[in-house]
Design a protein around this motif. Structure first.
Motif: not given
Length: 426
Positions: A228-235, A251-252
């Motif tokens: 959840l905390l790794l989600l970005t706008l590009n996710s 893993d971004t």
């Protein structure tokens, strides 16, 4: 004094190491072990193993007045003492990290969490096995009888780990039986975190909306905290053909992530693509356009709601869950009452993932029943759950996470059997 610290590598991955405060250097063999065996594991997994190794080193220092690294460097070809001390180490942990040569106890200390003790022992068995495999034999030569015997002893200790963990569960048999929420509990939870709640749980409408979305994603899609905390706008990605929206879990290594302790993907199976329900996709877009700060220069999806709008940290996330848990306990104490078989200990991110697994397995199983027998329906349902949750094919986690449904299903089948037998004798 020993301390566990994390360092950031060139590829932005986190590596946890055990440091000696006196020399300010990492301990040699634990560093080799982490880098060789655990560097692709999550930071939390690395630190969990290092906690066991740290306690082993403290135990060794106190009992033998020397560094374990020094001992092993001198006796690596015949480390008989380290094998003998495994049992003493267990007693040391049971005795609250105090050495007592007269102590005779195994699984009987009511103040000890034996599940945690089992984790520590599992870590040290793994570490010592690594040392034997890597340093206690000459490369290219067959293994010596002594080392083979030591490896066999360590393998047998694994059974002790299972017994200790089992003792822990027996000692807590009066506690809660499940880790997931019932449908009633879930509705109660939504009633306090909903954006339309009569008394908002969080200060400010934006906080209520953001935190509702966080909990909703955990409950609906079974995300781990790190995911959840790794989600970005590009996710968030759309499909050009179907216009469906997907959530990319990976893993971004995002360079705009300024958090000191960065979340990580648990393993390679965690990388997956999740189809979002349309209203959920719309809610995420609404959050991005209306709640998430437009002034932030980083790409992370969930941010602090106050300047400088940093990515939501693990501690910030935990505060959200803690507030929610305390409110549920005050409003619905019956859900935490151990007198009831379906009670829970607390609401955590883990609880929400358990709940999702329960609902997912139940829905899949009932869907497969229309075309398969019970055994095949369960097999297919478990396989679906594996893929959605990011577990390997050999993982037993689907059964652990969905224990409530499996228990209910088994009890229902038994009641149906009894009913048919009783009817037969009428």
């Amino acid at each position: 004094m020993l301390k566990i610290k994390s360092i950031t590598l060139n590829n932005s991955n986190q590596l946890s190491l055990l440091f000696d405060s006196t020399t300010a250097l990492p301990c040699l063999y634990p560093m080799f072990y982490i880098n060789s065996s655990l560097k692709f594991k999550s930071e939390s997994t690395q630190q969990a193993y290092l906690q066991g190794i740290k306690q082993w080193y403290e135990f060794w220092r106190e009992k033998h007045n020397q560094s374990f690294c020094k001992y092993f460097r001198e006796y690596k070809s015949n480390p008989e003492l380290m094998i003998k001390e495994v049992d003493s180490f267990i007693l040391y942990l049971e005795n609250m990290q105090e050495i007592d040569q007269k102590l005779i106890r195994l699984g009987s200390n009511p103040s000890i969490n034996y599940n945690t003790l089992a984790h520590r022992l599992r870590a040290i068995i793994s570490y010592l096995s690594y040392l034997l495999d890597t340093f206690s034999q000459v490369h290219g030569k067959s293994i010596s009888p002594e080392i083979a015997r030591y490896k066999s002893i360590l393998s047998q200790k694994s059974d002790l780990v299972k017994n200790l963990s089992s003792n822990h569960h027996k000692a807590h048999k009066n506690g809660s039986n499940f880790k997931s929420l019932t449908e009633e509990m879930k509705k109660a939870l939504y009633s306090i975190i909903s954006p339309k709640a009569p008394e908002p749980l969080f200060k400010g409408k934006k906080a209520q909306l953001r935190n509702f979305l966080i909990v909703h994603l955990l409950l609906n899609y079974g995300l781990r905290t790190g995911e959840l905390l790794l989600l970005t706008l590009n996710s968030i990605k759309a499909d050009s053909k179907t216009l469906n929206t997907y959530l990319l879990i990976t893993d971004t290594h995002d360079k705009t992530d300024v958090r000191t302790t960065k979340p990580q993907i648990k393993n390679i199976q965690s990388v997956r693509t999740i189809l979002l329900e349309k209203s959920d996709a719309q809610f995420i877009n609404m959050y991005i356009n209306n709640i998430r700060s437009q002034d932030s220069e980083n790409h992370m999806l969930f941010l602090s709601l106050q300047a400088p709008y940093s990515p939501l940290s693990k501690s910030g996330f935990k505060k959200v869950i803690t507030v929610m848990n305390e409110k549920m306990k005050s409003m619905y104490p019956q859900y935490f009452d151990t007198n009831y078989i379906d009670s829970i200990d607390k609401i955590s991110a883990h609880t929400l993932r358990h709940t999702w697994a329960y609902m997912m397995l139940k829905h899949s199983y009932e869907s497969y029943l229309s075309t398969h027998n019970r055994a095949k329906a369960m097999e297919n349902a478990v396989e679906s759950l594996r893929k959605m949750a990011g577990w390997s094919r050999n993982s037993t986690m689907p059964y652990l996470y969905a224990s409530r449904f499996i228990s209910e299903n088994a009890n229902l089948a038994n009641i149906q059997r009894i009913t048919r037998v009783d009817t037969h004798y009428e």
